[in-house]
Motif scaffolding. Structure first.
Motif, PDB file in Angstrom:
ATOM      1  N   GLU A 156       0.830  -1.211   0.000  1.00 17.36           N
ATOM      2  CA  GLU A 156       0.000   0.000   0.000  1.00 17.36           C
ATOM      3  C   GLU A 156       0.861   1.256   0.000  1.00 17.36           C
ATOM      4  N   SER A 157       1.924   1.269   0.777  1.00 15.32           N
ATOM      5  CA  SER A 157       2.766   2.466   0.842  1.00 15.32           C
ATOM      6  C   SER A 157       3.512   2.703  -0.466  1.00 15.32           C
ATOM      7  N   ILE A 166       1.534   8.152   2.308  1.00 17.33           N
ATOM      8  CA  ILE A 166       0.828   8.262   3.593  1.00 17.33           C
ATOM      9  C   ILE A 166      -0.459   7.445   3.511  1.00 17.33           C
ATOM     10  N   ILE A 167      -0.713   6.665   4.554  1.00 19.29           N
ATOM     11  CA  ILE A 167      -1.881   5.781   4.574  1.00 19.29           C
ATOM     12  C   ILE A 167      -2.813   6.216   5.697  1.00 19.29           C
ATOM     13  N   PRO A 168      -4.087   6.450   5.414  1.00 22.14           N
ATOM     14  CA  PRO A 168      -5.035   6.826   6.477  1.00 22.14           C
ATOM     15  C   PRO A 168      -5.287   5.659   7.440  1.00 22.14           C
ATOM     16  N   LEU A 169      -5.665   5.994   8.666  1.00 28.47           N
ATOM     17  CA  LEU A 169      -5.930   4.967   9.678  1.00 28.47           C
ATOM     18  C   LEU A 169      -6.972   3.958   9.226  1.00 28.47           C
ATOM     19  N   ARG A 170      -8.000   4.403   8.565  1.00 27.25           N
ATOM     20  CA  ARG A 170      -9.065   3.476   8.135  1.00 27.25           C
ATOM     21  C   ARG A 170      -8.512   2.423   7.163  1.00 27.25           C
ATOM     22  N   THR A 171      -7.502   2.805   6.375  1.00 29.05           N
ATOM     23  CA  THR A 171      -6.877   1.850   5.459  1.00 29.05           C
ATOM     24  C   THR A 171      -6.051   0.839   6.242  1.00 29.05           C
ATOM     25  N   PHE A 172      -5.343   1.305   7.278  1.00 27.19           N
ATOM     26  CA  PHE A 172      -4.595   0.375   8.128  1.00 27.19           C
ATOM     27  C   PHE A 172      -5.538  -0.640   8.763  1.00 27.19           C
ATOM     28  N   ALA A 173      -6.689  -0.176   9.218  1.00 21.71           N
ATOM     29  CA  ALA A 173      -7.664  -1.089   9.828  1.00 21.71           C
ATOM     30  C   ALA A 173      -8.128  -2.133   8.811  1.00 21.71           C
ATOM     31  N   ALA A 174      -8.365  -1.709   7.576  1.00 20.75           N
ATOM     32  CA  ALA A 174      -8.774  -2.649   6.527  1.00 20.75           C
ATOM     33  C   ALA A 174      -7.647  -3.642   6.215  1.00 20.75           C
ATOM     34  N   LEU A 175      -6.407  -3.169   6.208  1.00 17.39           N
ATOM     35  CA  LEU A 175      -5.272  -4.060   5.949  1.00 17.39           C
ATOM     36  C   LEU A 175      -5.122  -5.086   7.071  1.00 17.39           C
ATOM     37  N   ALA A 176      -5.375  -4.670   8.309  1.00 17.29           N
ATOM     38  CA  ALA A 176      -5.305  -5.610   9.437  1.00 17.29           C
ATOM     39  C   ALA A 176      -6.351  -6.707   9.282  1.00 17.29           C
ATOM     40  N   GLU A 177      -7.526  -6.368   8.781  1.00 19.22           N
ATOM     41  CA  GLU A 177      -8.569  -7.371   8.535  1.00 19.22           C
ATOM     42  C   GLU A 177      -8.175  -8.284   7.373  1.00 19.22           C
TER      43      GLU A 177
END
Length: 175
Positions: free
Chosen positions: A92-93, A98-109
C-alpha cells in the motif's frame, strides 16, 4: 503495541500512553490533558514496537480512538498475520505514501486472508520453495540432479511479479 505522545495544543498539556489502552487509561490521559469540548488532541507515535512498518506511512494526529482500535486489532494478530500485515502495508505504501488509519484497519482485517511463505526471503528462496512443493508444473517431475540446475532466482522473480507479492523480514506475502 505502540507508545503514543498526546498533547493539547490549547493549554500545552502533554502525556504518553501505551496502546492499546484500556478505557480507564484513556480517561486518565484525557483528565491530564484537560481538553475543551472542541479541542482536537494531537498525537504522535514515539515507539512503534514491532510494527516499524507503520513509520513513516502512518499519519500522525488523526482520530485517536481509531488509533487505539487499530492497536487493539494488531494486538490480536498471530505471527503469520503480522507478517501478512507488514507485507500489505509495504504494498500500500508503494502505491500511496501516507496511509489513512481506516486503510490500516482494513489491511489488518485483510491480513487473515493472505498467503505467507516464511521460508522465502528473496527471489531465489521463493523460486526454490515453489519449485520444491510442486507449484510450478513445468518442473514438478524433474530429477534431483536437474532440479539443482534450475535458476531459482528467475523463477522466484517471475512468481513474485505475477502474483504481486512482497518480501518482508519474516517471509514472502501474497495478498
Amino acid at each position: 503495541m505502540f507508545e503514543v505522545a498526546l498533547s493539547n495544543p490549547d493549554n500545552g498539556a502533554y502525556t504518553t500512553l501505551a496502546l492499546p489502552a484500556e478505557p480507564y487509561a484513556v480517561l486518565d490521559a484525557w483528565d491530564r490533558l484537560r481538553p475543551a469540548p472542541d479541542t482536537a488532541i494531537l498525537w504522535e507515535i514515539g515507539d512503534y514496537g514491532e510494527f516499524t512498518c507503520l513509520f513513516p506511512t502512518l499519519q500522525s494526529g488523526e482520530d485517536f480512538p481509531a488509533l487505539n482500535a487499530l492497536a487493539e486489532r494488531l494486538a490480536s494478530l498471530d505471527s503469520r498475520q503480522r507478517t501478512a500485515f507488514e507485507g500489505l502495508v509495504r504494498l500500500e505504501s508503494s502505491r500511496s505514501g501516507i496511509i489513512p488509519l481506516r486503510t490500516f484497519a482494513a489491511l489488518a482485517e485483510q491480513a487473515e486472508h493472505c498467503q505467507v511463505v516464511p521460508e522465502a526471503t528473496d527471489d531465489a528462496s521463493l523460486g526454490r520453495v515453489y519449485a520444491a512443493n510442486g507449484s510450478i508444473p513445468a518442473v514438478k517431475d524433474v530429477p534431483d540432479k536437474v532440479f539443482e540446475l534450475l535458476d531459482f532466482q528467475l523463477l522466484g522473480r517471475r512468481i513474485r511479479q505475477s502474483a504481486g507479492g512482497v518480501f518482508t523480514r519474516q517471509g514472502y506475502v501474497v495478498p
